[in-house]
Scaffold this motif. Structure first.
Motif, PDB file in Angstrom:
ATOM      1  N   THR A  87       0.830  -1.209   0.000  1.00 20.37           N
ATOM      2  CA  THR A  87       0.000   0.000   0.000  1.00 20.37           C
ATOM      3  C   THR A  87       0.863   1.257   0.000  1.00 20.37           C
ATOM      4  O   THR A  87       0.506   2.270  -0.612  1.00 20.37           O
ATOM      5  N   PHE A  88       2.009   1.193   0.678  1.00 18.57           N
ATOM      6  CA  PHE A  88       2.917   2.339   0.695  1.00 18.57           C
ATOM      7  C   PHE A  88       3.421   2.667  -0.707  1.00 18.57           C
ATOM      8  O   PHE A  88       3.559   3.848  -1.069  1.00 18.57           O
ATOM      9  N   ALA A  89       3.711   1.642  -1.488  1.00 21.33           N
ATOM     10  CA  ALA A  89       4.178   1.872  -2.857  1.00 21.33           C
ATOM     11  C   ALA A  89       3.092   2.512  -3.702  1.00 21.33           C
ATOM     12  O   ALA A  89       3.361   3.405  -4.524  1.00 21.33           O
ATOM     13  N   VAL A  90       1.851   2.081  -3.516  1.00 18.82           N
ATOM     14  CA  VAL A  90       0.729   2.678  -4.252  1.00 18.82           C
ATOM     15  C   VAL A  90       0.573   4.148  -3.876  1.00 18.82           C
ATOM     16  O   VAL A  90       0.346   5.010  -4.742  1.00 18.82           O
ATOM     17  N   GLU A  91       0.689   4.461  -2.591  1.00 19.68           N
ATOM     18  CA  GLU A  91       0.599   5.859  -2.142  1.00 19.68           C
ATOM     19  C   GLU A  91       1.721   6.698  -2.737  1.00 19.68           C
ATOM     20  O   GLU A  91       1.501   7.833  -3.188  1.00 19.68           O
ATOM     21  N   PHE A  92       2.933   6.162  -2.744  1.00 16.58           N
ATOM     22  CA  PHE A  92       4.080   6.889  -3.282  1.00 16.58           C
ATOM     23  C   PHE A  92       3.887   7.203  -4.759  1.00 16.58           C
ATOM     24  O   PHE A  92       4.093   8.341  -5.210  1.00 16.58           O
ATOM     25  N   VAL A  93       3.452   6.208  -5.509  1.00 14.57           N
ATOM     26  CA  VAL A  93       3.248   6.402  -6.946  1.00 14.57           C
ATOM     27  C   VAL A  93       2.088   7.357  -7.207  1.00 14.57           C
ATOM     28  O   VAL A  93       2.160   8.213  -8.110  1.00 14.57           O
ATOM     29  N   SER A  94       1.034   7.260  -6.421  1.00 16.35           N
ATOM     30  CA  SER A  94      -0.109   8.168  -6.583  1.00 16.35           C
ATOM     31  C   SER A  94       0.302   9.619  -6.330  1.00 16.35           C
ATOM     32  O   SER A  94      -0.130  10.538  -7.050  1.00 16.35           O
ATOM     33  N   ASP A  95       1.133   9.832  -5.315  1.00 14.75           N
ATOM     34  CA  ASP A  95       1.616  11.185  -5.036  1.00 14.75           C
ATOM     35  C   ASP A  95       2.444  11.723  -6.199  1.00 14.75           C
ATOM     36  O   ASP A  95       2.328  12.909  -6.565  1.00 14.75           O
ATOM     37  N   LEU A  96       3.275  10.874  -6.787  1.00 10.73           N
ATOM     38  CA  LEU A  96       4.094  11.324  -7.914  1.00 10.73           C
ATOM     39  C   LEU A  96       3.236  11.672  -9.123  1.00 10.73           C
ATOM     40  O   LEU A  96       3.494  12.681  -9.806  1.00 10.73           O
ATOM     41  N   LEU A  97       2.230  10.849  -9.404  1.00  8.88           N
ATOM     42  CA  LEU A  97       1.354  11.134 -10.543  1.00  8.88           C
ATOM     43  C   LEU A  97       0.570  12.434 -10.317  1.00  8.88           C
ATOM     44  O   LEU A  97       0.372  13.224 -11.258  1.00  8.88           O
ATOM     45  N   TYR A  98       0.137  12.654  -9.090  1.00 11.18           N
ATOM     46  CA  TYR A  98      -0.585  13.887  -8.787  1.00 11.18           C
ATOM     47  C   TYR A  98       0.323  15.106  -8.953  1.00 11.18           C
ATOM     48  O   TYR A  98      -0.079  16.123  -9.533  1.00 11.18           O
ATOM     49  N   CYS A  99       1.545  14.991  -8.464  1.00 10.86           N
ATOM     50  CA  CYS A  99       2.490  16.116  -8.566  1.00 10.86           C
ATOM     51  C   CYS A  99       2.908  16.376 -10.001  1.00 10.86           C
ATOM     52  O   CYS A  99       3.248  17.514 -10.353  1.00 10.86           O
ATOM     53  N   GLU A 100       2.912  15.347 -10.824  1.00 10.77           N
ATOM     54  CA  GLU A 100       3.241  15.550 -12.229  1.00 10.77           C
ATOM     55  C   GLU A 100       2.195  16.441 -12.903  1.00 10.77           C
ATOM     56  O   GLU A 100       2.512  17.210 -13.822  1.00 10.77           O
ATOM     57  N   LYS A 101       0.943  16.360 -12.432  1.00 15.33           N
ATOM     58  CA  LYS A 101      -0.122  17.194 -12.994  1.00 15.33           C
ATOM     59  C   LYS A 101      -0.208  18.569 -12.326  1.00 15.33           C
ATOM     60  O   LYS A 101      -0.352  19.587 -12.999  1.00 15.33           O
ATOM     61  N   GLU A 102      -0.109  18.578 -11.001  1.00 20.36           N
ATOM     62  CA  GLU A 102      -0.400  19.794 -10.239  1.00 20.36           C
ATOM     63  C   GLU A 102       0.842  20.515  -9.711  1.00 20.36           C
ATOM     64  O   GLU A 102       0.718  21.604  -9.145  1.00 20.36           O
ATOM     65  N   GLY A 103       2.020  19.913  -9.846  1.00 22.75           N
ATOM     66  CA  GLY A 103       3.223  20.528  -9.308  1.00 22.75           C
ATOM     67  C   GLY A 103       3.635  19.894  -7.981  1.00 22.75           C
ATOM     68  O   GLY A 103       2.857  19.210  -7.320  1.00 22.75           O
ATOM     69  N   THR A 104       4.876  20.149  -7.586  1.00 25.92           N
ATOM     70  CA  THR A 104       5.454  19.491  -6.404  1.00 25.92           C
ATOM     71  C   THR A 104       5.391  20.359  -5.150  1.00 25.92           C
ATOM     72  O   THR A 104       6.184  20.191  -4.232  1.00 25.92           O
ATOM     73  N   TYR A 139       3.288  20.518  -2.621  1.00 23.92           N
ATOM     74  CA  TYR A 139       2.964  19.836  -1.364  1.00 23.92           C
ATOM     75  C   TYR A 139       3.617  18.453  -1.273  1.00 23.92           C
ATOM     76  O   TYR A 139       3.288  17.683  -0.379  1.00 23.92           O
ATOM     77  N   LEU A 140       4.524  18.164  -2.174  1.00 24.15           N
ATOM     78  CA  LEU A 140       5.106  16.826  -2.201  1.00 24.15           C
ATOM     79  C   LEU A 140       5.960  16.545  -0.970  1.00 24.15           C
ATOM     80  O   LEU A 140       5.949  15.440  -0.432  1.00 24.15           O
TER      81      LEU A 140
END
Length: 349
Positions: A234-251, A253-254
């Motif tokens: 689940t941690f890996a899924v969260e990490f990847v989801s955060d990266l995909l979100y930041c790719e769209k919205e910027g880093t 809050y990363l």
């Protein structure tokens, strides 16, 4: 003595096959590279254009994708498409070499080779008989030998999934230091700073290349999900989801997100270590206790029945051989379960 002579023949046949492989490998390497790149490019193009509509095509090529996913996480020098072709050709060559070597050797035997109970008659030669069925035994041995590279690959994949769940914590800690950069730069910098012992180093570098060079969102999502699927937590899924979100919205809050994820993983790791310390005796008992009981029981039976009687009952009767296989299978299963429990994956559950 004759059997040793023919075993040497098999060894020399395999040595010749190995020499032929060293001669042929440089000649086919370029063609393998071109074919592998063509296959991987075609499949990536279908995914990027049609997305989920290629499900029927994926079912037809499930073996290719299965091997590609294993090699993606196990081989440090993984190359998309090319690694699968190399692995397939090597396995096919190993199968062919052992089958042909065994078949040639059996055809050269002075008689028909028959196998009985190894604890009674063992291996014996009959008078020369027709060899119409001489291919069966070499085929059986070749199939077993050809399955060894896959089993080894599968075992390495299982071990690296567990290690990867813990190594992800190092990845997140390092990535949190570069959140002022773009996502692909974060992944590239993190991969460069990881030690060679970290099993995620190659996979992270490949995902960084995907973030830097993707042509559409489907392609990027596929590569990111592949990374998370390889670790399987689940941690890996969260990490990847955060990266995909930041790719769209910027880093922006990363950094905070990664710090929170890092703290959650630290807490879960402490919980796992605490539980593991409390059940260490039970795990050790599962690993070695059954083996100690078996050795002591066998020693007692040998002492009571005398060695000749015990070995005759154990190895020269069908009941004794059946019980022996059941005991060995039970020990193996117990050992595997205890090994898994000795180091669970770093996950929420």
């Amino acid at each position: 003595m004759e059997l040793l002579f023919y075993m040497l023949r098999v060894a020399f046949h395999l040595l010749i096959a190995g020499g032929l492989w060293l001669l042929v490998k440089p000649l086919i390497e370029r063609h393998l590279r071109q074919l592998g790149q063509k296959i991987d490019l075609g499949m990536s193009l279908r995914i990027s254009l049609f997305g989920k509509k290629v499900s029927s095509n994926k079912k037809r090529r499930w073996l290719y994708r299965h091997l590609d996913d294993l090699l993606y996480f196990v081989h440090r020098k993984y190359e998309p498409g090319i690694s699968v072709m190399r692995f397939s050709i090597r396995t096919l060559f190993l199968f062919s070499a052992i089958f042909i070597s065994g078949l040639l050797t059996l055809r050269e035997l002075p008689g028909h080779l028959s196998f009985s109970n190894p604890f009674l008659e063992g291996i014996s030669f009959d008078d020369r008989l027709p060899v119409q069925g001489a291919w069966r035994f070499p085929l059986f041995v070749a199939m077993i030998a050809a399955s060894v590279p896959y089993l080894r690959l599968r075992y390495g994949y299982t071990q690296r999934k567990v290690r990867g769940s813990y190594d992800l914590l190092d990845v997140i800690k390092i990535a949190a230091k570069f959140t002022h950069l773009s996502v692909d730069s974060i992944l590239s910098k993190t991969a460069d700073l990881l030690t060679e012992e970290n099993v995620l180093k190659t996979a992270l570098r490949l995902m960084g290349a995907a973030f830097a060079n993707y042509s559409n969102e489907r392609e990027l999502t596929y590569e990111a999900e592949r990374f998370a699927r390889a670790i399987g937590t689940t941690f890996a899924v969260e990490f990847v989801s955060d990266l995909l979100y930041c790719e769209k919205e910027g880093t922006r809050y990363l950094k905070n997100t990664l710090m929170m994820l890092s703290r959650s993983m630290e807490q879960q790791r402490e919980t796992i270590l605490t539980v593991k310390a409390g059940s260490r005796d039970a795990i050790s008992l599962g690993l070695y206790g059954n083996l100690v009981v078996l050795v002591s029981s066998v020693g007692t039976f040998i002492y009571m029945l005398k060695p000749d009687v015990y070995f005759k009952l154990q190895f020269q009767t069908s009941v004794g051989l059946t019980f022996l296989m059941v005991i060995i299978s039970g020990l193996f299963i117990s050992f595997m379960i205890s090994t898994i429990l000795a180091r669970p994956k770093l996950d929420y559950h």
